[in-house]
Enzyme design. Structure first.
Site, PDB file in Angstrom:
ATOM      1  N   SER A 143       0.872  -1.181   0.000  1.00 48.89           N
ATOM      2  CA  SER A 143       0.000   0.000   0.000  1.00 48.89           C
ATOM      3  C   SER A 143       0.900   1.219   0.000  1.00 48.89           C
ATOM      4  CB  SER A 143      -0.877  -0.008   1.267  1.00 48.89           C
ATOM      5  OG  SER A 143      -1.442   1.256   1.521  1.00 48.89           O
ATOM      6  N   TYR A 156      -2.175  -1.042  10.160  1.00 48.17           N
ATOM      7  CA  TYR A 156      -2.101  -1.210   8.708  1.00 48.17           C
ATOM      8  C   TYR A 156      -0.754  -0.730   8.181  1.00 48.17           C
ATOM      9  CZ  TYR A 156      -3.744  -0.845   3.836  1.00 48.17           C
ATOM     10  OH  TYR A 156      -3.914  -0.977   2.473  1.00 48.17           O
ATOM     11  N   LYS A 160       2.123  -3.008   6.381  1.00 54.00           N
ATOM     12  CA  LYS A 160       2.524  -2.758   4.998  1.00 54.00           C
ATOM     13  C   LYS A 160       3.999  -2.388   4.900  1.00 54.00           C
ATOM     14  CE  LYS A 160      -1.477  -3.684   3.189  1.00 54.00           C
ATOM     15  NZ  LYS A 160      -1.656  -4.906   2.379  1.00 54.00           N
TER      16      LYS A 160
END
Length: 249
Positions: A143, A156, A160
Site C-alpha cells: 500500500s 495497517y 505494509k
C-alpha cells in the site's frame, strides 16, 4: 517472466477488489489460476467470472492467518496443474483509530492478515515455485502506507512497511541463489474497492501494472501519483537526518 500464457498462478484475496482485478489480468494473459479467499460464496462467483477468459480456474477458501491451510492450497495447486509459477499475496483488511487507543485485538487482526498472511504465502509458495525449475514471480500487495506514515492507520501502516521489507529481502535472497524468480511489491493508491468505495483508480489499472511488472521484473509497482509529494518529503527527511549525527568519540 516473458511468457505468462500457460503458467500457473495463485492469488489470495481474489473474491473482490484488487485481488479479483489481478486474477482477471492473469486469466486474460492465459494463466491457469487457483484463487483463494475467506469469502467462499464471493469466491465461487469470482471463479465463474474468471473462467469466461477460457482458462482453467480452481477455487479454495483460505484464511491467510492459517499456515497449514497455505500448505494445503500449495499442494492442491501442484496436484491440479503440475506446477506453481506465480504467487500473488494480496489478502488484506484495514481498521482505523489512534495508535494508543486501538485494542490489541485490533492490532493482532490487521498484522496477522496483512503481514503474516504474506509471510505464510512466501513460506508456502516460494519453495513450490522454485521446485518448478522454471521462471517465476512473487507479487506482494502492500500500500502507499508502506512508504508513507498515514495517521490513524497504525496497524495497517506497520504491516505494509513489513510487506515492503519482506519483499526486498526476498528478492535479494532469491538473487543470492541465482533463482529465476522475480519479486514485485505493489503500492496501490486510491483504488476503488469495497474497502475504499470512493477510490478513483479501478482494480484493472492495478492489474495492468502488475502484469507489466511480472513481464519486466519491476521491483516496485505504483498505480497512480497519490501521496507522491508526501513520500518524497518523508524519504528526503530520513536521508537528511544523517547530517544530524553527533560523533561522541
Amino acid at each position: 517472466m516473458n511468457n505468462i500464457r500457460g503458467s500457473v498462478a495463485v492469488v489470495t484475496g481474489a473474491a473482490s477488489g484488487i485481488g479479483l482485478g489481478i486474477a482477471h489480468g492473469l486469466a486474460a494473459e492465459g494463466a491457469n489460476l487457483l484463487v483463494t479467499d475467506i469469502d467462499g460464496d464471493g469466491l465461487a462467483l469470482a471463479a465463474a467470472e474468471l473462467r469466461t477468459h477460457g482458462t482453467q480456474v480452481e477455487a479454495a477458501t483460505l484464511d491467510v492467518r492459517d499456515p497449514a491451510a497455505f500448505e494445503i492450497v500449495g499442494d492442491r495447486c501442484v496436484e491440479r496443474f503440475g506446477a506453481l509459477n506465480i504467487a500473488v499475496n494480496n489478502a488484506g483488511i484495514v481498521n482505523g483509530g489512534l495508535a494508543w487507543e486501538l485494542s490489541l485485538d485490533d492490532w493482532h487482526k490487521v498484522i496477522d492478515i496483512n503481514l503474516w498472511g504474506v509471510i505464510h504465502g512466501v513460506h508456502a509458495f516460494v519453495p513450490r515455485i522454485l521446485a518448478s525449475g522454471a521462471e517465476g514471480h512473487v507479487v506482494n500487495v502492500a500500500s502507499m502506507a508502506a512508504v508513507d506514515a498515514i495517521s490513524r492507520l497504525a496497524p495497517y501502516t506497520v504491516a505494509k512497511h513489513g510487506v515492503l521489507g519482506l519483499s526486498d529481502v526476498l528478492r535479494a535472497d532469491l538473487a543470492s541463489v541465482d533463482a529465476l524468480v522475480g519479486v514485485s511489491v505493489v503500492f496501490p493508491g486510491r483504488i476503488k474497492t469495497g474497502m475504499n468505495p470512493i477510490g478513483t483508480v479501478e482494480p484493472a489499472t492495478v492489474a495492468a501494472n502488475v502484469i507489466d511488472a511480472i513481464k519486466r521484473q519491476r521491483p516496485y509497482v505504483f498505480t497512480d501519483d497519490h501521496s507522491t509529494a508526501e513520500v518524497r518529503s518523508r524519504l528526503e527527511a530520513i536521508l537528511s537526518a544523517r547530517g544530524d549525527v553527533i560523533d561522541a568519540s
